[in-house]
Enzyme design. Structure first.
Site, PDB file in Angstrom:
ATOM      1  N   ASP A   8      32.329   3.204  12.522  1.00  0.00           N
ATOM      2  CA  ASP A   8      31.434   2.257  13.167  1.00  0.00           C
ATOM      3  C   ASP A   8      32.110   0.884  13.080  1.00  0.00           C
ATOM      4  O   ASP A   8      33.100   0.707  12.357  1.00  0.00           O
ATOM      5  CB  ASP A   8      30.089   2.268  12.430  1.00  0.00           C
ATOM      6  N   ASP A  10      30.208  -2.856  13.605  1.00  0.00           N
ATOM      7  CA  ASP A  10      29.361  -3.890  13.004  1.00  0.00           C
ATOM      8  C   ASP A  10      28.780  -3.411  11.678  1.00  0.00           C
ATOM      9  O   ASP A  10      28.119  -2.371  11.616  1.00  0.00           O
ATOM     10  CB  ASP A  10      28.211  -4.260  13.946  1.00  0.00           C
ATOM     11  N   ASP A 166      27.640   2.272   8.511  1.00  0.00           N
ATOM     12  CA  ASP A 166      26.623   1.671   7.637  1.00  0.00           C
ATOM     13  C   ASP A 166      25.203   1.945   8.086  1.00  0.00           C
ATOM     14  O   ASP A 166      24.255   1.513   7.419  1.00  0.00           O
ATOM     15  CB  ASP A 166      26.833   0.151   7.575  1.00  0.00           C
TER      16      ASP A 166
END
Length: 216
Positions: A8, A10, A166
């Site tokens: 991922d 961000d 996250d």
């Protein structure tokens, strides 16, 4: 050792939340909407730009949501990303990863042009074999299409790949693609929220992640 890692962006590779907050508020202000806080921005991130704007726009301004979204895309594509940063220990991890044979990619729900811009500025010194952001007509995570296509192009089995992210959408993407998942705890979601969608492997920091990836 894994043959492929899909990241991922961000909250995983880059702390982009201050720039996202700034740009959202620029778009909101143009239509007289009140600003959102950094805390709200972090809460709203994860399901693509359109959902971010839908969450940021107050109900009384909802008639302008589409216009605000389109302005946000324009502003974000031109963002200088000066408030964005890497995480502690990340540079050393990516240098080691870039010098090896593990295939790497970034799959994010962030708009593709903004993704390319920020990756060029902050991650250009590191090797990523593919970088895939949100494109018109393409499904967003947790749809596994991009992840499955990458594994197919690499000739990698799901058992040989790990998704690192996250957010809840990253956990669900990994599940949908049949890959392992490492959920990082320096990003935008608490461990409790990740556990609710089935996360069970966690990295506290980049040293922790390095030990997991390289089996130190």
């Amino acid at each position: 050792m894994y043959k492929a890692i899909i990241f991922d962006l961000d909250g995983t590779l880059l702390d982009t939340s201050p720039d996202i907050c700034k740009t959202v508020n620029e778009a909101l202000a143009h239509f007289g909407c009140p600003p959102i806080t950094l805390e709200q921005t972090i809460k709203f991130i994860g399901n693509g730009a359109k959902k971010l704007i839908e969450r940021a726009v107050p109900p009384e301004f909802s008639r302008h949501t589409q216009e605000i979204y389109l302005l946000y895309l324009k502003l974000f594509a031109a963002c200088d990303n000066n408030l964005t940063s890497l995480y502690d220990g990340e540079k050393q991890f990516l240098e080691r990863l870039s010098s090896g044979d593990i295939k790497t990619a970034i799959v994010t729900n962030k708009p593709d042009d903004a993704t390319k811009n920020v990756c060029k500025k902050y991650l250009g010194d590191f090797r990523f074999d593919y970088i895939i952001g949100q494109k018109v007509g393409a499904p967003l995570k947790p749809d596994p299409s991009a992840t499955l296509a990458l594994m197919d192009s690499w000739g990698v089995m799901p058992s040989e790949c790990v998704f690192v992210g996250d957010g809840e959408t990253d956990v669900m993407t990994a599940k949908n693609a049949g890959t392992d998942c490492i959920s990082v705890l320096w990003g935008y979601r608490p461990q409790s929220a990740l556990k609710e969608v089935g996360a069970d492997v966690f990295a506290l920091n980049y040293t922790d992640l390095s030990n997991m990836i390289f089996k130190v």
